[in-house]
Motif scaffolding. Structure first.
Motif, mmCIF file in Angstrom:
data_model
loop_
_atom_site.group_PDB
_atom_site.id
_atom_site.type_symbol
_atom_site.label_atom_id
_atom_site.label_comp_id
_atom_site.label_asym_id
_atom_site.label_seq_id
_atom_site.Cartn_x
_atom_site.Cartn_y
_atom_site.Cartn_z
ATOM 1 N N GLN A 199 0.839 -1.208 0.000
ATOM 2 C CA GLN A 199 0.000 0.000 0.000
ATOM 3 C C GLN A 199 0.867 1.248 0.000
ATOM 4 O O GLN A 199 0.573 2.229 -0.684
ATOM 5 N N PHE A 200 1.965 1.212 0.740
ATOM 6 C CA PHE A 200 2.903 2.334 0.768
ATOM 7 C C PHE A 200 3.416 2.631 -0.637
ATOM 8 O O PHE A 200 3.409 3.777 -1.093
ATOM 9 N N TYR A 201 3.849 1.589 -1.352
ATOM 10 C CA TYR A 201 4.363 1.793 -2.711
ATOM 11 C C TYR A 201 3.273 2.265 -3.661
ATOM 12 O O TYR A 201 3.527 3.095 -4.540
ATOM 13 N N ALA A 202 2.059 1.755 -3.515
ATOM 14 C CA ALA A 202 0.957 2.208 -4.370
ATOM 15 C C ALA A 202 0.740 3.705 -4.182
ATOM 16 O O ALA A 202 0.620 4.464 -5.157
ATOM 17 N N TYR A 203 0.702 4.149 -2.941
ATOM 18 C CA TYR A 203 0.529 5.578 -2.656
ATOM 19 C C TYR A 203 1.712 6.382 -3.183
ATOM 20 O O TYR A 203 1.542 7.395 -3.870
ATOM 21 N N GLN A 204 2.917 5.932 -2.878
ATOM 22 C CA GLN A 204 4.119 6.666 -3.248
ATOM 23 C C GLN A 204 4.265 6.816 -4.759
ATOM 24 O O GLN A 204 4.534 7.906 -5.277
ATOM 25 N N MET A 205 4.090 5.728 -5.495
ATOM 26 C CA MET A 205 4.285 5.782 -6.947
ATOM 27 C C MET A 205 3.198 6.596 -7.638
ATOM 28 O O MET A 205 3.466 7.274 -8.631
ATOM 29 N N GLN A 206 1.981 6.582 -7.101
ATOM 30 C CA GLN A 206 0.943 7.419 -7.693
ATOM 31 C C GLN A 206 1.229 8.898 -7.459
ATOM 32 O O GLN A 206 0.982 9.725 -8.337
ATOM 33 N N ARG A 207 1.780 9.236 -6.304
ATOM 34 C CA ARG A 207 2.164 10.644 -6.082
ATOM 35 C C ARG A 207 3.213 11.058 -7.112
ATOM 36 O O ARG A 207 3.173 12.143 -7.675
ATOM 37 N N LEU A 208 4.184 10.159 -7.362
ATOM 38 C CA LEU A 208 5.232 10.442 -8.336
ATOM 39 C C LEU A 208 4.641 10.618 -9.733
ATOM 40 O O LEU A 208 4.921 11.603 -10.419
ATOM 41 N N ASP A 209 3.804 9.670 -10.142
ATOM 42 C CA ASP A 209 3.256 9.714 -11.497
ATOM 43 C C ASP A 209 2.300 10.886 -11.714
ATOM 44 O O ASP A 209 2.143 11.364 -12.835
ATOM 45 N N LEU A 210 1.680 11.369 -10.660
ATOM 46 C CA LEU A 210 0.797 12.527 -10.766
ATOM 47 C C LEU A 210 1.565 13.842 -10.667
ATOM 48 O O LEU A 210 0.974 14.914 -10.797
ATOM 49 N N GLY A 211 2.859 13.768 -10.413
ATOM 50 C CA GLY A 211 3.675 14.976 -10.309
ATOM 51 C C GLY A 211 3.511 15.711 -8.992
ATOM 52 O O GLY A 211 3.855 16.879 -8.885
ATOM 53 N N GLU A 212 3.024 15.032 -7.972
ATOM 54 C CA GLU A 212 2.833 15.635 -6.654
ATOM 55 C C GLU A 212 4.147 15.543 -5.878
ATOM 56 O O GLU A 212 4.304 14.745 -4.953
ATOM 57 N N ALA A 213 5.088 16.378 -6.296
ATOM 58 C CA ALA A 213 6.464 16.293 -5.811
ATOM 59 C C ALA A 213 6.571 16.431 -4.295
ATOM 60 O O ALA A 213 7.310 15.671 -3.654
ATOM 61 N N GLU A 214 5.864 17.387 -3.712
ATOM 62 C CA GLU A 214 5.972 17.593 -2.269
ATOM 63 C C GLU A 214 5.412 16.405 -1.500
ATOM 64 O O GLU A 214 6.032 15.925 -0.552
ATOM 65 N N ASP A 215 4.234 15.928 -1.900
ATOM 66 C CA ASP A 215 3.644 14.775 -1.213
ATOM 67 C C ASP A 215 4.510 13.529 -1.393
ATOM 68 O O ASP A 215 4.673 12.749 -0.462
ATOM 69 N N TRP A 216 5.073 13.348 -2.589
ATOM 70 C CA TRP A 216 5.965 12.215 -2.828
ATOM 71 C C TRP A 216 7.178 12.302 -1.903
ATOM 72 O O TRP A 216 7.584 11.305 -1.303
ATOM 73 N N SER A 217 7.739 13.496 -1.774
ATOM 74 C CA SER A 217 8.936 13.653 -0.943
ATOM 75 C C SER A 217 8.660 13.338 0.526
ATOM 76 O O SER A 217 9.560 12.910 1.243
ATOM 77 N N LEU A 218 7.421 13.510 0.968
ATOM 78 C CA LEU A 218 7.070 13.227 2.358
ATOM 79 C C LEU A 218 7.037 11.733 2.657
ATOM 80 O O LEU A 218 6.959 11.338 3.820
ATOM 81 N N THR A 219 7.134 10.890 1.626
ATOM 82 C CA THR A 219 7.216 9.444 1.848
ATOM 83 C C THR A 219 8.660 9.011 2.100
ATOM 84 O O THR A 219 8.922 7.823 2.265
#
Length: 150
Positions: A23-43
């Motif tokens: 679940q962590f990777y699903a959330y993290q990779m979707q943040r990356l693919d959506l370009g949500e750089a700040e949220d991705w960095s918080l992982t």
């Protein structure tokens, strides 16, 4: 992380931990693919190290991670290409020091609107995960190797 890293003696690789990591990777990779750089960095932890062969040197810290994602997004926008990251085959191993080692396969798909999708890269991702003060998993260190590079 290598196969010789110390794991908790007699550790039971629980289905619950494996599901949490997935679940962590699903959330993290979707943040990356959506370009949500700040949220991705918080992982990642504040002092995380991200070592990937497409960059001249490892990225260190959240600010560096945000800048790297923004740069990659701009490059993709210029080409009209989209990337989707798939993390699978996660080998989740609790370690004696309280961290969690994860070795997984990462496949990056590339596509253009109206065009066919293709495999862009196949990689091995080796992570060291830790729990933040809030109990959430975060990446302390990530090393990515590509199958197409020596």
């Amino acid at each position: 992380m290598t196969t010789t890293d110390a794991v908790v003696p007699g550790a039971v690789w629980s289905a619950a931990l494996h599901a949490e990591v997935q679940q962590f990777y699903a959330y993290q990779m979707q943040r990356l693919d959506l370009g949500e750089a700040e949220d991705w960095s918080l992982t990642f932890t504040e002092d995380a190290v991200f070592d990937v062969p497409t960059l001249a040197e490892p990225v260190r810290g959240r600010a560096g991670l945000v800048a790297s994602v923004r740069r990659a997004r701009a490059e993709l926008a210029a080409t009209g290409e989209r990337h989707r990251h798939f993390m699978g085959m996660a080998d989740v191993r609790p370690r004696a020091d309280g961290t969690v080692g994860v070795r997984s396969y990462a496949i990056v798909y590339a596509s253009r609107p109206g065009g066919a999708s293709r495999v862009h890269r196949v990689c091995v991702c080796e992570d060291v995960l830790v729990r933040g003060a809030d109990g959430a998993l975060r990446v302390r260190a990530r090393q990515v190797t590509r199958d197409d590079l020596p």
